[in-house]
Scaffold this motif. Structure first.
Motif, PDB file in Angstrom:
ATOM      1  N   THR A  29       0.834  -1.207   0.000  1.00  0.00           N
ATOM      2  CA  THR A  29       0.000   0.000   0.000  1.00  0.00           C
ATOM      3  C   THR A  29       0.867   1.255   0.000  1.00  0.00           C
ATOM      4  O   THR A  29       0.603   2.215  -0.729  1.00  0.00           O
ATOM      5  CB  THR A  29      -0.929  -0.004   1.231  1.00  0.00           C
ATOM      6  OG1 THR A  29      -1.711  -1.205   1.236  1.00  0.00           O
ATOM      7  CG2 THR A  29      -1.850   1.202   1.242  1.00  0.00           C
ATOM      8  N   ASP A  55      -8.796   5.326  -1.327  1.00  0.00           N
ATOM      9  CA  ASP A  55      -8.484   3.925  -1.035  1.00  0.00           C
ATOM     10  C   ASP A  55      -7.567   3.818   0.180  1.00  0.00           C
ATOM     11  O   ASP A  55      -7.717   2.921   1.018  1.00  0.00           O
ATOM     12  CB  ASP A  55      -7.808   3.274  -2.244  1.00  0.00           C
ATOM     13  CG  ASP A  55      -8.754   3.049  -3.404  1.00  0.00           C
ATOM     14  OD1 ASP A  55      -9.568   2.112  -3.334  1.00  0.00           O
ATOM     15  OD2 ASP A  55      -8.696   3.818  -4.379  1.00  0.00           O
ATOM     16  N   HIS A  58      -9.590   4.395   3.277  1.00  0.00           N
ATOM     17  CA  HIS A  58     -10.630   3.365   3.358  1.00  0.00           C
ATOM     18  C   HIS A  58     -10.088   2.063   3.956  1.00  0.00           C
ATOM     19  O   HIS A  58     -10.754   1.438   4.787  1.00  0.00           O
ATOM     20  CB  HIS A  58     -11.213   3.116   1.971  1.00  0.00           C
ATOM     21  CG  HIS A  58     -12.124   1.926   1.891  1.00  0.00           C
ATOM     22  ND1 HIS A  58     -13.419   1.938   2.372  1.00  0.00           N
ATOM     23  CD2 HIS A  58     -11.915   0.672   1.395  1.00  0.00           C
ATOM     24  CE1 HIS A  58     -13.973   0.750   2.168  1.00  0.00           C
ATOM     25  NE2 HIS A  58     -13.081  -0.034   1.576  1.00  0.00           N
ATOM     26  N   VAL A  59      -8.883   1.645   3.559  1.00  0.00           N
ATOM     27  CA  VAL A  59      -8.362   0.394   4.120  1.00  0.00           C
ATOM     28  C   VAL A  59      -8.119   0.548   5.620  1.00  0.00           C
ATOM     29  O   VAL A  59      -8.336  -0.392   6.402  1.00  0.00           O
ATOM     30  CB  VAL A  59      -7.092  -0.099   3.390  1.00  0.00           C
ATOM     31  CG1 VAL A  59      -7.389  -0.403   1.935  1.00  0.00           C
ATOM     32  CG2 VAL A  59      -5.928   0.872   3.510  1.00  0.00           C
ATOM     33  N   ARG A  92     -18.020   5.890  -6.562  1.00  0.00           N
ATOM     34  CA  ARG A  92     -16.655   6.274  -6.929  1.00  0.00           C
ATOM     35  C   ARG A  92     -16.588   7.629  -7.638  1.00  0.00           C
ATOM     36  O   ARG A  92     -15.695   8.436  -7.365  1.00  0.00           O
ATOM     37  CB  ARG A  92     -16.030   5.193  -7.827  1.00  0.00           C
ATOM     38  CG  ARG A  92     -15.611   3.938  -7.082  1.00  0.00           C
ATOM     39  CD  ARG A  92     -14.965   2.952  -8.042  1.00  0.00           C
ATOM     40  NE  ARG A  92     -14.485   1.772  -7.335  1.00  0.00           N
ATOM     41  CZ  ARG A  92     -13.871   0.747  -7.921  1.00  0.00           C
ATOM     42  NH1 ARG A  92     -13.648   0.772  -9.233  1.00  0.00           N
ATOM     43  NH2 ARG A  92     -13.466  -0.292  -7.219  1.00  0.00           N
ATOM     44  N   HIS A 144      -8.761  -7.708   2.187  1.00  0.00           N
ATOM     45  CA  HIS A 144      -9.427  -6.467   1.789  1.00  0.00           C
ATOM     46  C   HIS A 144      -8.405  -5.430   1.332  1.00  0.00           C
ATOM     47  O   HIS A 144      -8.572  -4.788   0.289  1.00  0.00           O
ATOM     48  CB  HIS A 144     -10.254  -5.926   2.957  1.00  0.00           C
ATOM     49  CG  HIS A 144     -10.858  -4.586   2.687  1.00  0.00           C
ATOM     50  ND1 HIS A 144     -10.251  -3.409   3.094  1.00  0.00           N
ATOM     51  CD2 HIS A 144     -11.988  -4.214   2.029  1.00  0.00           C
ATOM     52  CE1 HIS A 144     -10.993  -2.387   2.704  1.00  0.00           C
ATOM     53  NE2 HIS A 144     -12.055  -2.843   2.061  1.00  0.00           N
ATOM     54  N   GLU A 145      -7.326  -5.268   2.109  1.00  0.00           N
ATOM     55  CA  GLU A 145      -6.319  -4.274   1.733  1.00  0.00           C
ATOM     56  C   GLU A 145      -5.623  -4.679   0.436  1.00  0.00           C
ATOM     57  O   GLU A 145      -5.359  -3.829  -0.427  1.00  0.00           O
ATOM     58  CB  GLU A 145      -5.308  -4.076   2.859  1.00  0.00           C
ATOM     59  CG  GLU A 145      -4.300  -2.982   2.552  1.00  0.00           C
ATOM     60  CD  GLU A 145      -3.546  -2.478   3.773  1.00  0.00           C
ATOM     61  OE1 GLU A 145      -2.483  -1.854   3.571  1.00  0.00           O
ATOM     62  OE2 GLU A 145      -4.006  -2.696   4.914  1.00  0.00           O
ATOM     63  N   HIS A 148      -7.757  -3.794  -2.446  1.00  0.00           N
ATOM     64  CA  HIS A 148      -7.670  -2.359  -2.760  1.00  0.00           C
ATOM     65  C   HIS A 148      -6.319  -2.009  -3.363  1.00  0.00           C
ATOM     66  O   HIS A 148      -6.235  -1.091  -4.194  1.00  0.00           O
ATOM     67  CB  HIS A 148      -7.982  -1.516  -1.524  1.00  0.00           C
ATOM     68  CG  HIS A 148      -9.454  -1.291  -1.365  1.00  0.00           C
ATOM     69  ND1 HIS A 148     -10.122  -0.236  -1.956  1.00  0.00           N
ATOM     70  CD2 HIS A 148     -10.399  -2.036  -0.746  1.00  0.00           C
ATOM     71  CE1 HIS A 148     -11.417  -0.335  -1.690  1.00  0.00           C
ATOM     72  NE2 HIS A 148     -11.607  -1.412  -0.952  1.00  0.00           N
ATOM     73  N   THR A 151      -6.806  -2.649  -6.870  1.00  0.00           N
ATOM     74  CA  THR A 151      -7.601  -1.550  -7.424  1.00  0.00           C
ATOM     75  C   THR A 151      -6.738  -0.313  -7.638  1.00  0.00           C
ATOM     76  O   THR A 151      -6.842   0.376  -8.661  1.00  0.00           O
ATOM     77  CB  THR A 151      -8.774  -1.227  -6.477  1.00  0.00           C
ATOM     78  OG1 THR A 151      -9.610  -2.380  -6.363  1.00  0.00           O
ATOM     79  CG2 THR A 151      -9.604  -0.065  -6.993  1.00  0.00           C
TER      80      THR A 151
END
Length: 445
Positions: A29, A55, A58-59, A92, A144-145, A148, A151
């Motif tokens: 990240t 993002d 959000h994480v 988004r 989840h992270e 992302h 993404t």
């Protein structure tokens, strides 16, 4: 699913594994968000994607919600930002207009949350509560992270400006898989009851009976896809469904996303660099409708999700379903192109160690593969720990993709892992392979 408590040395090993996964994921990240300046982080590079800074925070917010508050029962760090980083409340396209945490504040927030999580990790009991058994909630947050991060990698592919990401090229082929593989008729076990970090849509394990079918030994390549283009595939409605043809016209599709004509051939832009399209690499950045049209043109079809999973997991020698095509062990750099180790799909034949027992190659990594199946729960599905992870997406609107891409991390990729998206999406790292019924005697390209 029955859970048993993890105690003693096993609990300490689990704590160490979780800590390592959390740190490894956060390093990725950080890489994705530190290679650009603050203005770039705040910018929206496409209405399909969030600003990278959304993002980022959000994480951290998801980590706070599930680990600090739910598992730990601790006081909130920043409950005032929950709505800002709720993906369901904030489409988004609208996120750039929100009062988002600026990069410095977002990073400080992530660090505060992570400190609390490590404190919690030292004390948590991995008892038989479903949220903490086998460290499930921690594994869910790692996945989840990483999702992302993929993404954000797709956002990097859409951004303009000079290249900022670097990685070595993927390995060269050592074998030349071609043609099709016959998967014999019979049952196999789809899904899982035993993978401790498997998400709700991968469960439960259930028996599926399939007739015999052929599946491509490798993903469809750029070279094969270029033949479809050269044959007028984008201009002939015979190959497209009614819905697909309508989208082809409205979106003015004429080649995969990021391709452009380059003399007599093609070039495409990868993370800020233009290069010639290489014929033996899997085609990437095509939508479901394009994949379906190619398959029809080729005299084939897209595999069902069950066909894809049987090809990826079924061991003909034992009849059991493996965790990965090569077995149950975690992926290594010899098995698959995963984890942003490289920045594009590897040429077909680069990972013979990752092939299935039947000889199907590159089912894991390289490109997400479109299937013909709409996203639904397996028989006996139970939403856990929240409906918004999977269940709210069930129905005809989303197509299932399988296998992961070069941007998918090993923590978020298994033979049972399921991805889904709208059939028009192609900013994702999506490709496909074809299948056909084994009882059809027909000539095909």
């Amino acid at each position: 699913m029955t859970h048993t408590a993890t105690e003693g040395a096993d609990a300490e090993a689990l704590r160490s594994r979780i800590a390592a996964e959390l740190e490894r994921t956060r390093a990725r990240t950080a890489l994705l968000t530190e290679v650009v300046d603050d203005a770039d982080l705040m910018r929206q590079h496409s209405p399909l994607m969030s600003p990278l800074v959304w993002d980022l925070a959000h994480v951290g917010n998801q980590e706070e919600l599930w680990l600090v508050r739910d598992v730990g029962g601790r006081e909130p760090v920043r409950c005032d930002i929950d709505d800002l980083y709720d993906a369901f409340k904030q489409p988004r396209r609208d996120r750039p207009a929100l009062p988002l945490l600026p990069p410095t504040e977002a990073r400080a927030y992530l660090a505060t949350v992570r400190d609390k999580v490590f404190d919690l990790l030292d004390r948590v009991a991995f008892d038989n509560r479903p949220l903490v058994a086998d460290g499930f909630a921690f594994g869910m947050i790692v996945q989840h992270e990483q999702q992302h991060d993929e993404t954000m990698l797709a956002t990097h592919q859409l951004r303009s400006g000079p290249a900022v990401l670097q990685a070595p090229p993927p390995p060269e082929p050592t074998v030349r898989p071609a043609g099709e593989v016959l998967v014999p008729a019979g049952p196999f076990v789809m899904g899982t009851d035993t993978d401790p970090w498997a998400l709700d849509n991968e469960r439960p394990a259930h028996r599926v009976e399939l007739p015999a079918y052929f599946i491509d030994a490798a993903p469809v390549t750029n070279g094969a896809y270029a033949e479809f283009i050269a044959d007028g595939g984008y201009d002939d409605p015979r190959w497209w469904t009614e819905q697909g043809w309508r989208h082809r016209q409205e979106a003015e599709l004429s080649a995969p996303l990021h391709w452009r004509r380059d003399g007599s051939g093609w070039a495409y832009r990868r993370f800020g660099h233009w290069s010639a399209v290489r014929d033996d690499e899997p085609v990437v950045h095509v939508c479901f409708h394009e994949a379906q049209a190619y398959a029809t043109w080729a005299g084939k079809r897209l595999p069902t999700e069950a066909e894809w999973e049987k090809a990826a997991r079924w061991d003909p020698a034992t009849g059991r379903s493996r965790r990965y095509p090569w077995g149950d062990e975690e992926p290594t750099s010899a098995h698959a192109n995963l984890g942003q180790r490289h920045l594009w799909p590897a040429p077909v034949g680069a990972y013979p160690a990752g092939a299935s027992p039947l000889g199907v190659h590159q089912l894991i990594g390289d490109v997400w593969e479109w299937t013909s199946t709409s996203f639904r729960g397996h028989p006996g599905f139970v939403a856990f720990p929240y409906r918004e992870y999977s269940e709210v997406f069930f129905g005809e609107d989303h197509q299932v993709l399988r296998g992961g891409s070069f941007g998918t991390d090993r923590a978020a990729c298994r033979g049972t892992f399921r991805n889904w998206d709208y059939p028009i999406r192609r900013q994702i790292f999506s490709g496909f392979r074809c299948a056909r019924d084994a009882d059809l005697e027909q000539d095909h390209r």
